[in-house]
Design a protein around this motif. Sequence first.
Motif, PDB file in Angstrom:
ATOM      1  N   TRP A 110      -7.069  -0.974 -11.885  1.00  0.00           N
ATOM      2  CA  TRP A 110      -8.272  -1.576 -12.443  1.00  0.00           C
ATOM      3  C   TRP A 110      -9.527  -0.822 -12.013  1.00  0.00           C
ATOM      4  O   TRP A 110      -9.541  -0.087 -11.029  1.00  0.00           O
ATOM      5  CB  TRP A 110      -8.384  -3.045 -12.062  1.00  0.00           C
ATOM      6  CG  TRP A 110      -8.505  -3.350 -10.589  1.00  0.00           C
ATOM      7  CD1 TRP A 110      -7.483  -3.643  -9.725  1.00  0.00           C
ATOM      8  CD2 TRP A 110      -9.710  -3.413  -9.816  1.00  0.00           C
ATOM      9  NE1 TRP A 110      -7.974  -3.883  -8.468  1.00  0.00           N
ATOM     10  CE2 TRP A 110      -9.333  -3.757  -8.493  1.00  0.00           C
ATOM     11  CE3 TRP A 110     -11.059  -3.220 -10.107  1.00  0.00           C
ATOM     12  CZ2 TRP A 110     -10.266  -3.899  -7.450  1.00  0.00           C
ATOM     13  CZ3 TRP A 110     -11.995  -3.364  -9.080  1.00  0.00           C
ATOM     14  CH2 TRP A 110     -11.592  -3.694  -7.771  1.00  0.00           C
ATOM     15  N   GLY A 111     -10.575  -1.057 -12.809  1.00  0.00           N
ATOM     16  CA  GLY A 111     -11.899  -0.556 -12.467  1.00  0.00           C
ATOM     17  C   GLY A 111     -12.913  -1.641 -12.763  1.00  0.00           C
ATOM     18  O   GLY A 111     -12.582  -2.745 -13.192  1.00  0.00           O
ATOM     19  N   ASP A 112     -14.167  -1.329 -12.543  1.00  0.00           N
ATOM     20  CA  ASP A 112     -15.250  -2.263 -12.836  1.00  0.00           C
ATOM     21  C   ASP A 112     -16.468  -1.439 -13.213  1.00  0.00           C
ATOM     22  O   ASP A 112     -16.672  -0.340 -12.683  1.00  0.00           O
ATOM     23  CB  ASP A 112     -15.538  -3.163 -11.634  1.00  0.00           C
ATOM     24  CG  ASP A 112     -16.473  -4.327 -11.959  1.00  0.00           C
ATOM     25  OD1 ASP A 112     -16.652  -4.632 -13.154  1.00  0.00           O
ATOM     26  OD2 ASP A 112     -17.013  -4.929 -11.015  1.00  0.00           O
ATOM     27  N   LYS A 113     -17.256  -1.996 -14.112  1.00  0.00           N
ATOM     28  CA  LYS A 113     -18.467  -1.294 -14.565  1.00  0.00           C
ATOM     29  C   LYS A 113     -19.662  -2.222 -14.511  1.00  0.00           C
ATOM     30  O   LYS A 113     -19.653  -3.290 -15.095  1.00  0.00           O
ATOM     31  CB  LYS A 113     -18.262  -0.777 -15.996  1.00  0.00           C
ATOM     32  CG  LYS A 113     -19.424   0.087 -16.525  1.00  0.00           C
ATOM     33  CD  LYS A 113     -20.595  -0.668 -17.128  1.00  0.00           C
ATOM     34  CE  LYS A 113     -20.258  -1.373 -18.434  1.00  0.00           C
ATOM     35  NZ  LYS A 113     -21.533  -1.897 -19.075  1.00  0.00           N
ATOM     36  N   ARG A 114     -20.657  -1.816 -13.782  1.00  0.00           N
ATOM     37  CA  ARG A 114     -21.948  -2.491 -13.799  1.00  0.00           C
ATOM     38  C   ARG A 114     -22.974  -1.501 -13.269  1.00  0.00           C
ATOM     39  O   ARG A 114     -22.938  -1.140 -12.075  1.00  0.00           O
ATOM     40  CB  ARG A 114     -21.930  -3.754 -12.956  1.00  0.00           C
ATOM     41  CG  ARG A 114     -23.215  -4.558 -13.074  1.00  0.00           C
ATOM     42  CD  ARG A 114     -23.047  -5.982 -12.532  1.00  0.00           C
ATOM     43  NE  ARG A 114     -24.308  -6.688 -12.511  1.00  0.00           N
ATOM     44  CZ  ARG A 114     -24.881  -7.269 -13.573  1.00  0.00           C
ATOM     45  NH1 ARG A 114     -24.278  -7.205 -14.752  1.00  0.00           N
ATOM     46  NH2 ARG A 114     -26.023  -7.891 -13.474  1.00  0.00           N
TER      47      ARG A 114
END
Length: 333
Positions: free
Chosen positions: A113-117
């Motif tokens: 998984w990754g996350d973007k903000r």
Amino acid sequence: MSERPIFVVGCPRSGTTMLQLMLHAHPRVAVPPETRILVQAYRDRRQWGDLRRPKNRRALARWIAKGPRTQFEDLGVDKDEFIRRAVAGPGSLGSVVGLVYAMFAERHGKIRWGDKRPPYIRHLDAVLAMFPDAQIVHLIRDGRDCVASLKEMPWFKGDISEAVYRWAEAIDIGRGHKLPPDSYYELRYEDLCADPTGTLTGLCTFIGEEYDPAMREPYRVADVVPAHKEWHVNTRQAVTTTRAGSWSSRLDPDEVSLCETVLGSRLTAYGYELTGAPRAPRRDLTAYEKTASSWRRELRRTALVERINRFREPGPVAALLTNTQRELAGVPK
């Protein structure tokens, strides 16, 4: 294969949603739409207490899943199942938060998984405290394009000075980082649009994955972005270079002057050419410096609070969800 979480950061309106979708199109990687979970959970960690206690994990998980502003519902993850697994899982802040994204990945049949903000660039301390194995991907776009785009966003309430500062801040944090080469990576939006295959191949080498041609067609997975976020409409189309350099018709001459006066050396350091616009007038530079000083004071205040909080941690912070994370924490396998 790598289990390390991937975090996409940058100045807002740098193309991070497009990059999110490119990564999400990879058969092994899932990157959800933006949430408001990670930073707030970290800042309020004393409120949750020692997360080695199941009742405290339950309280945090309930806030994540049912809080009014966390945007958890955009992930399509079952709330009750998440709470149950959080209570049964490892006792650390990063473990509960990381489970959110791990379950999103499971929902899409992905391993990683990754996350973007974009604002995570201002909160790398929180990201790395919870995920010491994180890989930071900083997407950089011509600052003038970012400023022009920010001005048009319904959610951006700042003025031109704030828009200019947001880009300068992101660049300065990126250039000042002290992360090892396998933990921090920069790429340019313009290169990503002009040569997706080459640029994404380089990115995949950094994250330890094989390049997959599906990454070139992010619009095919754009349904992961909530439809009400109308400012992301371009992500539902094929990758194009037409938006690069569009600032020239979207910024007034005075705005171009302010951008190039304040950001000039930063722009040229990343290969962006200047127009030779006249120096911004004193009144505009004074207004910019006032805005910049206010933001810098806030950053210093936040950093001071963090230094104090680090001495009073209520319980473990780092995630313990993967073999790598447990090894970093010194937990036996």
